[in-house]
Scaffold this motif. Structure first.
Motif, mmCIF file in Angstrom:
data_model
loop_
_atom_site.group_PDB
_atom_site.id
_atom_site.type_symbol
_atom_site.label_atom_id
_atom_site.label_comp_id
_atom_site.label_asym_id
_atom_site.label_seq_id
_atom_site.Cartn_x
_atom_site.Cartn_y
_atom_site.Cartn_z
ATOM 1 N N THR A 57 14.054 -12.083 -9.238
ATOM 2 C CA THR A 57 12.989 -11.513 -8.429
ATOM 3 C C THR A 57 13.503 -10.257 -7.756
ATOM 4 O O THR A 57 14.692 -10.122 -7.481
ATOM 5 N N TYR A 58 12.604 -9.332 -7.511
ATOM 6 C CA TYR A 58 12.991 -8.054 -6.931
ATOM 7 C C TYR A 58 11.894 -7.567 -5.996
ATOM 8 O O TYR A 58 10.770 -8.084 -5.997
ATOM 9 N N GLU A 59 12.230 -6.575 -5.204
ATOM 10 C CA GLU A 59 11.227 -5.930 -4.380
ATOM 11 C C GLU A 59 11.426 -4.422 -4.423
ATOM 12 O O GLU A 59 12.549 -3.928 -4.516
ATOM 13 N N VAL A 60 10.304 -3.709 -4.396
ATOM 14 C CA VAL A 60 10.290 -2.250 -4.424
ATOM 15 C C VAL A 60 9.664 -1.765 -3.127
ATOM 16 O O VAL A 60 8.527 -2.134 -2.812
ATOM 17 N N THR A 61 10.407 -0.947 -2.378
ATOM 18 C CA THR A 61 9.924 -0.433 -1.097
ATOM 19 C C THR A 61 9.792 1.083 -1.178
ATOM 20 O O THR A 61 10.744 1.782 -1.522
ATOM 21 N N ASN A 62 8.616 1.564 -0.887
ATOM 22 C CA ASN A 62 8.320 2.997 -0.943
ATOM 23 C C ASN A 62 8.426 3.585 0.460
ATOM 24 O O ASN A 62 7.572 3.343 1.314
ATOM 25 N N ASP A 63 9.478 4.365 0.689
ATOM 26 C CA ASP A 63 9.689 4.988 1.997
ATOM 27 C C ASP A 63 9.110 6.394 2.081
ATOM 28 O O ASP A 63 9.280 7.073 3.098
#
Length: 312
Positions: free
Chosen positions: A89-95
């Protein structure tokens, strides 16, 4: 007397066994603190991530935590010939301040750090300040595959969501789909094909060359690279440059154009350009593709004209 000695030896062996068990349990507890079970049943990781993407857990069949790295999990050799059951599982964070579409290459690795298999996931329309979560699966592995114990983020590319190539099987509102293939390389010569598909309901006409703007890692324009009409100044191996001519694509028809360069490095600083913003013609909506131009110190990129492709 011999019975007494035997009794003492038995007691000593028991104490030693109990001590060893206690040490093993402590080690397991320490590993669990670093890689505790997550809600989805995988092992949580402390992966620092890359470019806003990080692994949050790794799931292996009959997996047990590894004491060597907190984001590694060991497992028995897997049954091959079907889906391996390995996933992360992964997460993508858009800053950033705009919506982005991410293309992420995940690498599943063995205990010595060697890549067992790579998988690419596209995460679309991640809004500014938002985090999106997903799962990547290793899929089927060959019978000779080593045991997978780790997973990492190998490469991340991200483009404005409004300029991302259309998803497979989808047609943009314009009715025109622009994409780039993986290309080919031989003896330092690079060739990547641009593809223009009319997936709409009306004819679409182009003439001449696709319009390119080269972009760096921050999606800012790259200076110092000359974009040439044709490939004659780069190689004669692709044959003579074709003269541009009008191309009309009926629904279901396609056109292609070649991008050609060399990665020769001589004096100066090598130039690597990850992105190209492409317009099929003047006034067309832009699409940002990721051909990863390794231009060396040549400073030149050749672009061929649009040519109608044969129907498959």
């Amino acid at each position: 007397m011999p019975r007494l000695v035997s009794l003492h030896l038995a007691l000593a062996a028991t104490a030693l066994l109990l001590t060893a068990c206690g040490m093993e349990d402590a080690g397991a507890r320490n590993t669990g603190a670093d890689a505790a079970a997550s809600q989805d049943g995988g092992m949580r990781t402390d992966d620092p991530g890359k470019d806003g993407v990080r692994i949050t857990s790794l799931t292996l069949p009959t997996a047990a935590p590894s004491p060597t790295r907190s984001y590694s999990v060991s497992a028995d050799r897997l049954t091959t010939g079907s889906a391996s059951g390995i996933s992360a599982t992964y997460e993508v964070t858009n800053d950033s301040t705009e919506s982005l579409t991410y293309s992420v290459v995940f690498t599943f690795k063995s205990g010595n750090g060697g890549a067992v298999t790579n998988r690419t996931e596209t995460v679309r329309d991640v809004g500014p300040g938002k985090t999106v979560r997903g799962t990547v699966r290793a899929g089927e592995l060959p019978p000779t595959a080593p045991r997978v114990t780790q997973v990492g983020v190998l490469e991340v590319t991200k483009v404005p969501a409004s300029e991302a190539p259309a998803a497979p099987g989808m047609c943009p509102a314009s009715g025109i789909r622009v994409s780039a293939d993986e290309g080919d390389a031989a003896m330092g010569l690079r060739v990547v094909g641009l593809h223009l598909d009319n997936c709409g309901t009306r004819a679409y006409s182009v003439e001449g060359y696709p319009l390119l703007e080269l972009l760096d890692d921050d999606l800012e324009p790259v200076d110092g690279v000359e974009i040439l009409d044709g490939s004659g100044e780069i190689t004669t191996g692709a044959g003579p440059d074709e003269q541009p001519r009008p191309v009309t694509l009926e629904p279901g028809e396609s056109a292609t154009a070649g991008l050609v360069w060399r990665n020769t490095t001589e004096f100066g600083t090598p130039v690597n350009v990850p992105y190209a913003r492409v317009r099929a013609k003047e006034g067309a909506a832009p699409v940002t593709v990721t051909p990863h131009f390794d231009l060396g110190t040549t400073g030149k990129l050749g672009v061929g004209p649009w040519e109608k492709a044969e129907r498959q």
